[in-house]
Scaffold this active site. Structure first.
Site, short mmCIF file in Angstrom:
data_model
loop_
_atom_site.label_atom_id
_atom_site.label_comp_id
_atom_site.label_asym_id
_atom_site.label_seq_id
_atom_site.Cartn_x
_atom_site.Cartn_y
_atom_site.Cartn_z
N GLU A 1 46.31 33.80 16.33
CA GLU A 1 46.30 34.27 17.49
C GLU A 1 45.22 33.74 17.96
OE1 GLU A 1 48.11 35.96 19.46
OE2 GLU A 1 49.26 36.85 18.00
N TYR B 1 42.66 41.84 22.89
CA TYR B 1 43.84 41.24 22.87
C TYR B 1 44.30 41.08 21.25
CZ TYR B 1 47.19 37.71 21.89
OH TYR B 1 48.71 37.54 21.63
N ASP C 1 47.71 39.68 27.34
CA ASP C 1 47.34 38.58 27.43
C ASP C 1 48.07 37.90 28.85
OD1 ASP C 1 49.51 38.05 27.66
OD2 ASP C 1 50.44 36.35 26.32
#
Length: 505
Positions: free
Chosen positions: A42, A128, A146
């Site tokens: 991520e 996020y 996102d």
């Protein structure tokens, strides 16, 4: 994507209804590994395409397969492995976070399970990333929002707002994402009003599905004809109504009606008249006019402040006076779909991009004959400050030119000679020539690096051997953690022995 793996179900580990110490440690070990894998993916995926990240992620995991291995790594090695991904401070924060998590007596290398704790305790993990780890790894109903998801939800809810800077719009879309993931996590469970939803793979799958939808179908230039959720999309419904008004959709007892213009009902949305479409082939950006005409916003209806008022289910009035759920009688024509997609492109809006600042630097490659290898050279390199652009990276000595924006070949050469001479006082410095210029674009800066080569004749020991500056030979510099733009400058230097120099003057 190699980081996408089956969800680790904690319920598959208990023995006789309870976890033994061995089973608990086994589960903890598996979760440590999965949380680490997802976390690294991520962070790498921020501002970087999936196709690029895959190779970086695989090499990273081969080198540091566990969070403990990363925590024990040398800082320069971590930065070097990140080279090419940009935003190098992310690598530093990852390394710091790995050491913190491994040294914490409670965490013991296992990232926290809730989004709140992840944000609070792990450096570099924002809203996020925290939601992604919590949902994908730990099966919790955490929103993953996102840029792609913000775009999908702004169209689904018909919110014509700025999803980058307008806090009210952003908070509303996050609230929508939170409500949706909780509904998905509960499914048809009759206990859905009781506390937190049960753990499952549904939140992670749902969050990734929304991101996939935004990255493949509901893109800045959407492919509405391929979208699986047009029936609930307010932007689609409004576009369909416009196509109907234009005579591009045939009449039918069951056709999508005009949805109310949400921007007239609440204080979140901009006015369509103020929206300007930019001819941007790269991302289809739609933005607000630089100076939209002043226009009073409608009085905010307290009912409209409820999130549920934004969710849209298309209905039509039946002959008996009741509402019936409807679907289009036929698939819209190509011309109608163009109208629909054009309307959907207006969601979300963005303010005009600020002009990227331009800057020029002179890069001075200062070499001397190697003290150990005859016919070889060593070069001065130094480490950048620990804060700011390319923090902690190594580079050839560089000097930023004044922001007059009127530099000439002669003035740049003069600046390079002056800067290099000041670095090696007490030595006979020879100007060799200009090797070329390297343009490099950062998110906020357009940088042009002019590379010059110098040679020290009759070298005397200076103050360049130390922690933040040193002499290094070609082999060592090739392995050094430099920014990608500086690496291109170094490539000009590395090839310079077999090249003709530009005698720019």
């Amino acid at each position: 994507m190699p980081w996408r793996k089956a969800w680790v179900d904690p319920s598959s580990y208990p023995s006789d209804g309870n976890l033994s110490e061995e089973e608990e440690e086994q589960l903890r070990s598996v979760l440590r590994k999965r949380a680490y894998e997802v976390w690294i993916s991520e962070i790498m995926l921020q501002q970087t395409r999936v196709a690029v990240v895959i190779g970086y992620w695989e090499r990273w995991m081969e080198r540091w397969p566990t969070v403990d291995a990363l925590a024990a790594a040398a800082e320069d090695d971590v930065r070097s492995a990140w080279q090419g991904l940009g935003y190098y401070s992310r690598a530093t924060r990852i390394h710091e976070a790995a050491k913190l998590v491994c040294n914490d007596p409670v965490l013991r290398g296992l990232l926290p399970a809730t989004a709140e704790e992840l944000e609070k305790k792990v450096p570099g993990v924002g809203r996020y990333t925290a939601g992604a780890i919590s949902a994908i790894v730990f099966g919790r109903a955490a929103a993953m929002v996102d840029g792609n998801v913000l775009r999908v939800l702004s169209r689904q809810l018909g919110i014509l707002g700025d999803v980058k800077t307008d806090k009210k719009v952003i908070d509303t879309l996050w609230a929508a994402a939170d409500a949706l993931v909780k509904a998905v996590a509960w499914g048809n469970d009759e206990r859905r009003e009781e506390g937190e939803p049960p753990l499952s793979d549904r939140p992670g799958r749902w969050g990734q599905a929304l991101m996939e939808l935004g990255s493949t179908v509901c893109t800045p230039k959407p492919n509405c004809s391929a979208c699986p959720v047009t029936d609930t999309c307010r932007a689609y419904a409004e576009g369909h109504a416009l196509a109907t008004e234009a005579g591009l959709v045939g009449s039918s007892k069951k056709q999508l009606p005009a949805a109310p213009d949400i921007e007239e009902l609440c204080g979140l949305c901009e006015y369509f008249e103020d929206v300007v479409e930019l001819d941007d082939e790269e991302d289809g950006t739609v933005t607000l006019a630089d100076n939209p005409p002043a226009k009073p916003k409608p009085v905010k209806d307290t009912k409209q402040s409820k999130l549920s008022s934004f969710f849209f289910t298309p209905t039509t009035r039946s002959s008996k006076g009741g509402d019936e759920e409807v679907t289009p009688a036929t698939k819209p024509s190509l011309e109608a779909m163009e109208v629909i997609a054009s309307h959907a492109r207006k969601f979300p809006v963005r303010k005009p991009k600020k002009k990227v600042r331009e800057e020029e630097t002179v890069v001075c490659a200062i070499r001397r004959e190697s003290l150990l290898e005859p016919l070889e050279y060593e070069y001065i390199i130094h480490r950048r400050p620990e804060k700011g652009l390319l923090a902690g990276m190594w580079e050839l000595p560089s000097h930023v030119l004044p922001e007059s924006n009127d530099s000439t070949p002669k003035s740049r050469k003069s600046a390079a000679i002056s800067y290099a001479s000041g670095l090696v006082r007490g030595n006979d410095l020879k100007y060799v020539g200009k090797l070329g210029s390297v343009p490099w674009l950062f998110s906020h800066l357009k940088l042009t690096m002019h590379v010059y080569l110098f040679e020290i004749v009759g070298y005397q020991q200076g103050n360049w051997d130390g922690k933040d500056a040193r002499w290094a030979d070609t082999e060592k510099i090739n392995l050094e953690n430099m920014g990608t733009g500086m690496k291109k400058c170094w490539e000009l230097v590395r090839r310079s022995r077999d090249s003709d120099y530009n005698s720019e003057s």
